[in-house]
Write a protein that holds these residues in place. Structure first.
Motif, PDB file in Angstrom:
ATOM      1  N   SER A 319      31.858  36.992  45.861  1.00  0.00           N
ATOM      2  CA  SER A 319      30.917  36.890  44.746  1.00  0.00           C
ATOM      3  C   SER A 319      29.905  38.034  44.718  1.00  0.00           C
ATOM      4  CB  SER A 319      30.175  35.549  44.815  1.00  0.00           C
ATOM      5  OG  SER A 319      29.469  35.439  46.048  1.00  0.00           O
ATOM      6  N   ASN A 320      29.539  38.574  45.894  1.00  0.00           N
ATOM      7  CA  ASN A 320      28.563  39.663  45.897  1.00  0.00           C
ATOM      8  C   ASN A 320      29.142  40.970  45.359  1.00  0.00           C
ATOM      9  OD1 ASN A 320      30.259  39.789  48.131  1.00  0.00           O
ATOM     10  ND2 ASN A 320      28.789  40.974  49.331  1.00  0.00           N
ATOM     11  N   TRP A 321      30.477  41.084  45.287  1.00  0.00           N
ATOM     12  CA  TRP A 321      31.118  42.272  44.730  1.00  0.00           C
ATOM     13  C   TRP A 321      31.566  42.049  43.294  1.00  0.00           C
ATOM     14  CZ3 TRP A 321      31.914  47.132  46.755  1.00  0.00           C
ATOM     15  CH2 TRP A 321      31.510  47.319  48.077  1.00  0.00           C
ATOM     16  N   ARG A 322      31.194  40.960  42.674  1.00  0.00           N
ATOM     17  CA  ARG A 322      31.648  40.625  41.324  1.00  0.00           C
ATOM     18  C   ARG A 322      30.770  41.331  40.292  1.00  0.00           C
ATOM     19  NH1 ARG A 322      31.455  34.892  41.343  1.00  0.00           N
ATOM     20  NH2 ARG A 322      33.258  35.099  42.741  1.00  0.00           N
ATOM     21  N   LEU A 323      31.405  42.028  39.372  1.00  0.00           N
ATOM     22  CA  LEU A 323      30.658  42.734  38.333  1.00  0.00           C
ATOM     23  C   LEU A 323      30.081  41.783  37.294  1.00  0.00           C
ATOM     24  CD1 LEU A 323      32.827  45.915  37.645  1.00  0.00           C
ATOM     25  CD2 LEU A 323      30.408  45.894  38.212  1.00  0.00           C
ATOM     26  N   LEU A 324      30.857  40.782  36.924  1.00  0.00           N
ATOM     27  CA  LEU A 324      30.415  39.840  35.901  1.00  0.00           C
ATOM     28  C   LEU A 324      29.536  38.767  36.521  1.00  0.00           C
ATOM     29  CD1 LEU A 324      33.786  39.426  33.969  1.00  0.00           C
ATOM     30  CD2 LEU A 324      31.858  40.907  33.398  1.00  0.00           C
TER      31      LEU A 324
END
Length: 815
Positions: A319-324
């Motif tokens: 989740s910490n690498w999620r753009l959206l």
């Protein structure tokens, strides 16, 4: 050895001379033939060839049974013909212009006396013939160009008509009992045909894989499987995002997303292509089975791209690498939806390829496409049900919203539900082809939108970060080109905006491509927009505009460089004053601007004659609307060349005074003594009254009035004042200081000290120093300074009305 006679008879010389004359005449005629003749003949032959091919093409287009692929082939035949016609036009246009220029120089034929020379008349006739021939060829070429454009438009309209009829032709409804009864009756025959084709393929493959060919084939399959397993294992390790970065930046996120999407999709696609090429190499797939094999490769390609984009953009497990801005549950559901829709569409395409292979009936094909479209719509509806925006999900725990942001999830959900409704409705009412087309467009638009989002984020974040001062690219710009850091950040934002606009335009064109706008049409439109279209005699094109802007920018750059060289290197080493230096620098800037504009307009094809026509058309507007601007511009030129007011002069305008800082095109900037900038239109300085303290030189006069007591000796006062003035270093000796005895009053004697300073800008300080010195000297000499005279008392005001009333009272008392 044969010897020629020393003398020849005269009769033998005559035919020899005639032969020599004919030979020289033929050579001179060959050399005299203008090189334009072969060029015109070549152009005429090329136009004849284009005409013949165009007639054949128009004849073939009269058939009503042409398929879309045949129309595409006809459309591809038009572009080479159009290119040939354009080449002929480009070749003949300068020749026509040069011929017209020669005719203009010769002028029309006149009957004036004395008559023209016969050679001039002959040359005019020849040039007129050349002009007429070239003009006729150009008219033919332009006519062919128009016919080719009409042919292309006709082909495009027919293709769009076929596309519309195929898309909106009503067939069976998915709920129709007749459809399923027909499918049930056709299934046994279709299965038998499929079994026959499968058996034939197995027997053919067995006959081709014998001996060493079978060993080699199995070895290649094993190598492909081993390479796939090895590369997939390495890819799983490579896919791991950096765990030490707890809060990655958006640039890190988008780079990670693109890398994950690339690695996830490339490995299976390459393996599928390698397997298909192996089958083709061993001749295991004929031309009949090749579409089915290609559909299987497309299945792997769609699934791999869908999985790559879903894992890269949505990052379900990180989740910490999620753009959206999505939750874990929503991201996981959306990733599964993307893969499921891509799988259903790919499977539907494989079944359609198999149906074409076994030549199934129309009801079976409609049932397959209808079931596939309905399955996609139901999967989308089930996955999107219950998905909420991230703001609504945490409304209570976050409290009041401080900075609301634009919610893109609401419109996207609405569009998705509209697509689901349209697909289900199309399948139910019988427009199965339209429903299947909508499914393909949903997948295509989702792919284009995801790639557009990733590339926009990459462009915005990458360019801004790359042009920030600590970055190596920014440091190189600063050190090598001398660009300021603030300008680099602005350049980064500007380039990011340009990239965003270009990406959006490309994405829109890609989305519209399946709706009847083919790539050939788009390339033609791009070519026409970039390389130009004619409006009258002027060619308007994006390329010419861009190159004209580049030429104008280059001219301005050279002008600014020359101005900086004059201001910093050459002019300081001359004896010219600051005002004249500024006039020269500004005049060079105006001249360079005009030359750069002329160069750019010349590249666009706008000559001074055409500009004069435009200027004449705009003269009325200039006379009324732009009168003040033109007046100020002309006044600025007068100020620069007349130099009545120069940069650095101390001027007085009404109640304001200050130094001239800059003379611009429209106005002049004056900095007052209060450090305020006063903007004065140039016309006011030319037509108004302006006091210039330093017009001819900087020598200025100081006048100090002095009033002393009546007991003072005038000669002593004069001596003290002159001594004080001479003691000042900034007071010039010639003309010498002078004291004027100006008046005698009842209580004082009035004197005035007059002296001159070499720099009028220092007069205020000199005047202050003189006041201090005069006061000290008068105090030491015992000369009293007379106070200023008291203002006269105001006249008494008599109330006439009150006096009349008092007189009436006295008169009544006496009586």
């Amino acid at each position: 050895m044969l010897k020629l006679p020393s003398t020849l008879p005269r009769r033998a010389l005559v035919p020899a001379a005639a032969l020599l004359f004919l030979l020289l005449g033929s050579l001179s005629a060959g050399f005299a033939q203008t090189p334009a003749e072969p060029a015109r003949q070549n152009a005429s032959q090329r136009l004849d060839g284009v005409r013949a091919e165009l007639d054949q093409l128009e004849q073939s287009l009269r058939r009503d049974d042409l398929s879309d692929s045949q129309l595409v082939a006809r459309r591809a035949d038009v572009d080479p013909l159009a290119a040939t016609v354009q080449e002929v036009i480009d070749q003949l246009t300068p020749r026509l212009d040069s011929s017209k220029a020669r005719l203009d120089q010769l002028g029309p034929k006149t009957d004036k006396q004395p008559p023209e020379d016969a050679s001039v008349d002959s040359e005019r006739a020849d040039q007129q013939k050349v002009f007429n021939d070239i003009d006729g060829l150009l008219k033919r070429a332009r006519l062919l160009g128009v016919e080719l454009e009409q042919t292309k438009a006709f082909i495009v309209s027919r293709r769009r008509g076929l596309f519309t009829r195929a898309l909106f032709t009503r067939s069976f409804s998915i709920l129709s009992p007749d459809l399923w009864m027909s499918v049930a009756s056709e299934i046994p025959r279709d299965l038998k045909a499929a079994g026959t084709i499968g058996g034939d393929w197995l027997s053919g493959a067995g006959s081709r894989l014998e001996g060493w060919r079978a060993v080699l084939f199995i070895s290649l399959l094993a190598a492909i499987a081993f390479a796939y397993a090895l590369v997939s294992r390495i890819a799983r390790r490579v896919l791991r995002r950096e765990p030490t970065i707890e809060e990655p930046t958006r640039l890190h996120k988008v780079l990670g997303a693109l890398w994950v999407a690339l690695v996830t999709s490339v490995v299976p696609i390459v393996a599928a292509i390698a397997l298909a090429e192996t089958l083709r190499a061993f001749d295991l797939v004929g031309s009949r089975l090749d579409p089915l094999l290609q559909s299987l490769v497309d299945l792997v390609r769609r699934l791999a791209l869908a999985a790559g984009i879903a894992r890269g953009l949505l990052a379900p497990l990180r989740s910490n690498w999620r753009l959206l801005d999505l939750g874990d549950a929503v991201a996981t559901r959306l990733a599964g939806l993307v893969i499921a829709v891509a799988g259903i569409l790919s499977l539907m395409k494989v079944v359609e390829a198999a149906n074409e292979l076994i030549a199934v009936s129309l009801p079976v094909a409609v049932a397959v496409r209808g079931l596939g479209a309905l399955a996609v719509a139901l999967v989308m509806a089930f996955s999107l049900k219950g998905i909420v925006s991230p703001q609504d999900d945490d409304e209570e725990c976050l409290g009041p919203r401080v900075a609301p942001v634009r919610d893109w999830y609401g419109p996207m959900r609405l569009l998705a539900w509209m697509a689901i409704t349209a697909i289900i409705a199309s399948v139910l009412i019988g427009y199965v082809a339209f429903g299947a087309f909508l499914v393909e467009q949903v997948v295509w638009v989702t792919f284009v939108g995801a790639m557009l989002y990733l590339l926009i984020v990459l462009a915005n974040e990458g360019l801004v970060v790359a042009l920030k001062p600590p970055a190596p690219v920014a440091r190189a710009f600063v050190t090598s080109l001398g660009v300021r850091r603030e300008s680099l950040e602005q350049l980064g934002v500007l380039l990011a905006g340009i990239c965003t606009v270009c990406l959006i335009v490309i994405a829109v064109l890609l989305v519209l491509a399946p709706w009847g706008i083919e790539s050939d049409d788009m390339l033609t439109n791009f070519r026409a927009a970039f390389f130009g279209f004619k409006v009258g005699d002027v060619t308007i094109s994006l390329s010419s505009i861009v190159f004209a802007l580049l030429a104008f920018g280059l001219g301005l750059f050279v002008t600014r460089t020359l101005q900086r060289w004059l201001e910093g290197s050459f002019l300081p080493r001359t004896q010219l004053d600051t005002g004249l230096r500024n006039s020269i620098r500004t005049s060079v800037g105006y001249l360079g601007f005009v030359l750069a504009a002329a160069l750019a307009l010349g590249y666009l094809g706008l000559s001074f004659e055409k500009l004069a026509i435009v200027a004449g058309a705009l003269s009325v507007g200039i006379g009324f609307g732009l009168q003040s601007i033109v007046s100020n511009f002309v006044s600025g030129l007068i100020l620069l060349w007349e130099r009545a007011i120069r940069v650095g002069d101390w001027v007085v305008l009404g109640e304001e005074q200050g130094y001239v800082k800059r003379i611009n095109v429209r106005s002049t900037e004056i900095e007052t003594f209060d450090r305020a900038t006063m903007i004065v239109p140039n016309s006011n300085l030319v037509t108004g009254v302006v006091k210039n303290w330093v017009r001819s030189d900087k020598v200025g006069r100081i006048r100090i009035p002095i009033s002393v007591n009546l007991v003072a000796e005038p000669e002593h006062v004069r001596d003290v004042l002159i001594e004080v003035a001479k003691a000042q270093d900034l007071v010039v000796r010639i003309p010498a200081p002078n004291v004027m005895f100006v008046a005698m009053t009842d209580n004082s004697l009035k004197f005035e000290l007059v002296c001159f300073v070499s720099d009028v800008e220092k007069s205020a300080r000199v005047k202050s120093d003189l006041h201090f010195a005069i006061y000290a000297q008068f105090k030491e000499a015992g000369i009293g300074i007379s106070p200023p005279a008291a203002p006269p008392a105001p006249p008494a005001v008599v109330n006439i009305g009150g006096l009349e009333r008092l007189g009436e009272i006295f008169e009544s008392a006496r009586k």
